[in-house]
Design a protein around this motif. Structure first.
Motif, PDB file in Angstrom:
ATOM      1  N   ALA A  59       0.847  -1.187   0.000  1.00 19.58           N
ATOM      2  CA  ALA A  59       0.000   0.000   0.000  1.00 19.58           C
ATOM      3  C   ALA A  59       0.880   1.233   0.000  1.00 19.58           C
ATOM      4  N   ASP A  60       0.368   2.310  -0.547  1.00 23.22           N
ATOM      5  CA  ASP A  60       1.165   3.521  -0.741  1.00 23.22           C
ATOM      6  C   ASP A  60       1.523   4.162   0.596  1.00 23.22           C
ATOM      7  N   ARG A  61       2.711   3.811   1.084  1.00 22.34           N
ATOM      8  CA  ARG A  61       3.223   4.413   2.304  1.00 22.34           C
ATOM      9  C   ARG A  61       4.551   5.074   1.982  1.00 22.34           C
ATOM     10  N   SER A  62       4.859   6.130   2.700  1.00 22.58           N
ATOM     11  CA  SER A  62       5.943   7.013   2.276  1.00 22.58           C
ATOM     12  C   SER A  62       7.330   6.384   2.309  1.00 22.58           C
ATOM     13  N   ILE A  63       7.530   5.296   3.049  1.00 28.23           N
ATOM     14  CA  ILE A  63       8.878   4.733   3.157  1.00 28.23           C
ATOM     15  C   ILE A  63       9.029   3.407   2.432  1.00 28.23           C
ATOM     16  N   ASP A  64       7.961   2.899   1.813  1.00 26.95           N
ATOM     17  CA  ASP A  64       8.048   1.632   1.095  1.00 26.95           C
ATOM     18  C   ASP A  64       8.830   1.801  -0.198  1.00 26.95           C
ATOM     19  N   GLU A  65       9.748   0.867  -0.457  1.00 31.45           N
ATOM     20  CA  GLU A  65      10.540   0.931  -1.683  1.00 31.45           C
ATOM     21  C   GLU A  65      10.783  -0.478  -2.212  1.00 31.45           C
ATOM     22  N   PRO A  66       9.863  -1.010  -3.052  1.00 31.20           N
ATOM     23  CA  PRO A  66      10.065  -2.331  -3.640  1.00 31.20           C
ATOM     24  C   PRO A  66      11.339  -2.363  -4.467  1.00 31.20           C
ATOM     25  N   GLY A  67      11.982  -3.521  -4.537  1.00 25.63           N
ATOM     26  CA  GLY A  67      13.205  -3.657  -5.297  1.00 25.63           C
ATOM     27  C   GLY A  67      12.973  -3.617  -6.800  1.00 25.63           C
ATOM     28  N   PHE A  68      14.067  -3.519  -7.555  1.00 25.52           N
ATOM     29  CA  PHE A  68      13.999  -3.403  -9.012  1.00 25.52           C
ATOM     30  C   PHE A  68      13.284  -4.602  -9.627  1.00 25.52           C
ATOM     31  N   SER A  69      13.608  -5.818  -9.171  1.00 25.23           N
ATOM     32  CA  SER A  69      13.030  -7.017  -9.779  1.00 25.23           C
ATOM     33  C   SER A  69      11.528  -7.074  -9.591  1.00 25.23           C
ATOM     34  N   VAL A  70      11.044  -6.632  -8.433  1.00 24.95           N
ATOM     35  CA  VAL A  70       9.601  -6.612  -8.180  1.00 24.95           C
ATOM     36  C   VAL A  70       8.927  -5.581  -9.072  1.00 24.95           C
ATOM     37  N   LYS A  71       9.474  -4.374  -9.113  1.00 26.05           N
ATOM     38  CA  LYS A  71       8.854  -3.303  -9.890  1.00 26.05           C
ATOM     39  C   LYS A  71       8.893  -3.585 -11.388  1.00 26.05           C
ATOM     40  N   SER A 211      -0.029   4.300 -12.583  1.00 26.53           N
ATOM     41  CA  SER A 211      -0.097   3.862 -11.188  1.00 26.53           C
ATOM     42  C   SER A 211       0.709   4.756 -10.250  1.00 26.53           C
ATOM     43  N   LYS A 212       1.601   5.607 -10.806  1.00 25.91           N
ATOM     44  CA  LYS A 212       2.411   6.493  -9.972  1.00 25.91           C
ATOM     45  C   LYS A 212       1.643   7.741  -9.528  1.00 25.91           C
ATOM     46  N   TRP A 213       0.512   8.035 -10.207  1.00 25.55           N
ATOM     47  CA  TRP A 213      -0.231   9.248  -9.900  1.00 25.55           C
ATOM     48  C   TRP A 213      -0.888   9.133  -8.522  1.00 25.55           C
ATOM     49  N   GLY A 214      -0.693  10.140  -7.690  1.00 29.26           N
ATOM     50  CA  GLY A 214      -1.277  10.147  -6.352  1.00 29.26           C
ATOM     51  C   GLY A 214      -0.435   9.462  -5.309  1.00 29.26           C
ATOM     52  N   VAL A 215       0.660   8.839  -5.712  1.00 32.11           N
ATOM     53  CA  VAL A 215       1.574   8.178  -4.762  1.00 32.11           C
ATOM     54  C   VAL A 215       2.559   9.218  -4.225  1.00 32.11           C
ATOM     55  N   ILE A 216       2.748   9.226  -2.908  1.00 32.03           N
ATOM     56  CA  ILE A 216       3.652  10.196  -2.283  1.00 32.03           C
ATOM     57  C   ILE A 216       4.718   9.457  -1.484  1.00 32.03           C
ATOM     58  N   GLY A 217       5.971   9.623  -1.871  1.00 32.86           N
ATOM     59  CA  GLY A 217       7.079   9.037  -1.146  1.00 32.86           C
ATOM     60  C   GLY A 217       7.556   9.969  -0.036  1.00 32.86           C
ATOM     61  N   LEU A 218       8.542   9.527   0.695  1.00 34.75           N
ATOM     62  CA  LEU A 218       9.025  10.262   1.858  1.00 34.75           C
ATOM     63  C   LEU A 218       9.597  11.632   1.506  1.00 34.75           C
ATOM     64  N   SER A 219      10.285  11.720   0.374  1.00 33.82           N
ATOM     65  CA  SER A 219      11.001  12.955   0.040  1.00 33.82           C
ATOM     66  C   SER A 219      10.623  13.467  -1.345  1.00 33.82           C
ATOM     67  N   THR A 220      10.405  14.766  -1.450  1.00 24.22           N
ATOM     68  CA  THR A 220      10.132  15.399  -2.741  1.00 24.22           C
ATOM     69  C   THR A 220      11.434  15.622  -3.501  1.00 24.22           C
TER      70      THR A 220
END
Length: 260
Positions: A59-71, A211-220
């Motif tokens: 789920a879209d949480r600011s610190i989640d970072e799936p690895g390259f192979s998953v993405k 799918s990236k629209w509306g997703v907010i990561g930890l840092s701008t």
């Protein structure tokens, strides 16, 4: 196996790996494709996972970072459509920077056909893909840095190198795009290096599927006003397109593969 038990397996896998494919769950749990999709839908309604084409991610949480192979398994068709369109905007004989990330990597695949390019990248995967000792019309420059989960080289070494680098266009992949937060990433070091990439470029070309629209990561990384062109896929909804029209961005929607 009960639905609750299947959903626990799905959630455990997503939390461990950052994402999962429907096809893998069908094989592992020995149930139908439709059953897995219903389970993912139930988890998504609870806000526990995020549905994507062919599977689910955290789920879209600011610190989640799936690895390259998953993405790389998520929205592959859309990424290919975006990549072909973005690469068509790059003329021969120019200098480009290519960030890390699976969509930027897809663009790099298409860049191989372009003559006389100088490519600066903080992605070891992109550098390896483009390096060809038999070609004398292409220069590939890889920054140094510390490797992140998305397979980027980031940190002070990369930033120092980019501070004296100047390119015509930056091809930038992002974790998320939001009207207020702008371009974001969950990784603080990667955010700094992406800012250095932006400073090095005359023009910023962002490549991101719907799918990236509306997703907010930890840092701008940057505001939308710092983006010259955004290439996305045809599944970006009309509301998002209207919101983007309020910014001075050249929005390009890549044609579907079956429309070519």
């Amino acid at each position: 196996m009960l639905a609750r038990q299947r959903q626990e397996v799905i959630l455990t896998t997503v939390e461990r790996d950052g994402g999962v494919r429907v096809a893998d769950l069908v094989t592992e749990l020995r149930v139908s494709d439709m059953t897995i999709r219903r389970d993912i839908e139930a988890l998504a309604e609870k806000g526990l996972v995020h549905k994507v084409h062919g599977g689910a991610t955290l789920a879209d949480r600011s610190i989640d970072e799936p690895g390259f192979s998953v993405k790389s398994e998520m929205n592959p068709i859309q990424k290919s459509e975006i990549a072909r369109t973005a690469a068509s905007l790059i003329p021969p004989g120019t200098a480009v920077a290519v960030s890390a990330g699976t969509t930027a990597y897809a663009v790099a695949v298409e860049l191989r056909a372009i003559k006389r390019l100088t490519v600066v990248t903080n992605s070891p995967r992109v550098a390896e893909l483009l390096y060809d000792p038999t070609r004398d019309d292409q220069l590939v420059v890889l920054t140094g840095g510390v490797r992140t989960p998305s397979d980027a080289l980031a940190g002070p070494v990369a930033n120092a190198m980019l501070a004296t680098t100047h390119v015509d266009t930056l091809i930038l992949g992002v974790h998320g795009i939001d009207l207020e937060a702008g371009l974001t990433t969950p990784n603080l070091q990667e955010a700094q290096t992406n800012r250095a990439l932006i400073k090095s470029a005359k023009k910023v070309l962002v490549v991101a599927d719907h799918s990236k629209w509306g997703v907010i990561g930890l840092s701008t990384i940057a505001t939308l006003d710092q983006v010259d062109t955004l290439v996305t896929d045809a599944e970006l909804d009309e509301e998002a397109r209207r919101e983007l029209s309020g910014h001075d961005i050249n929005l390009i929607v890549a044609p579907r593969s079956d429309d070519d």
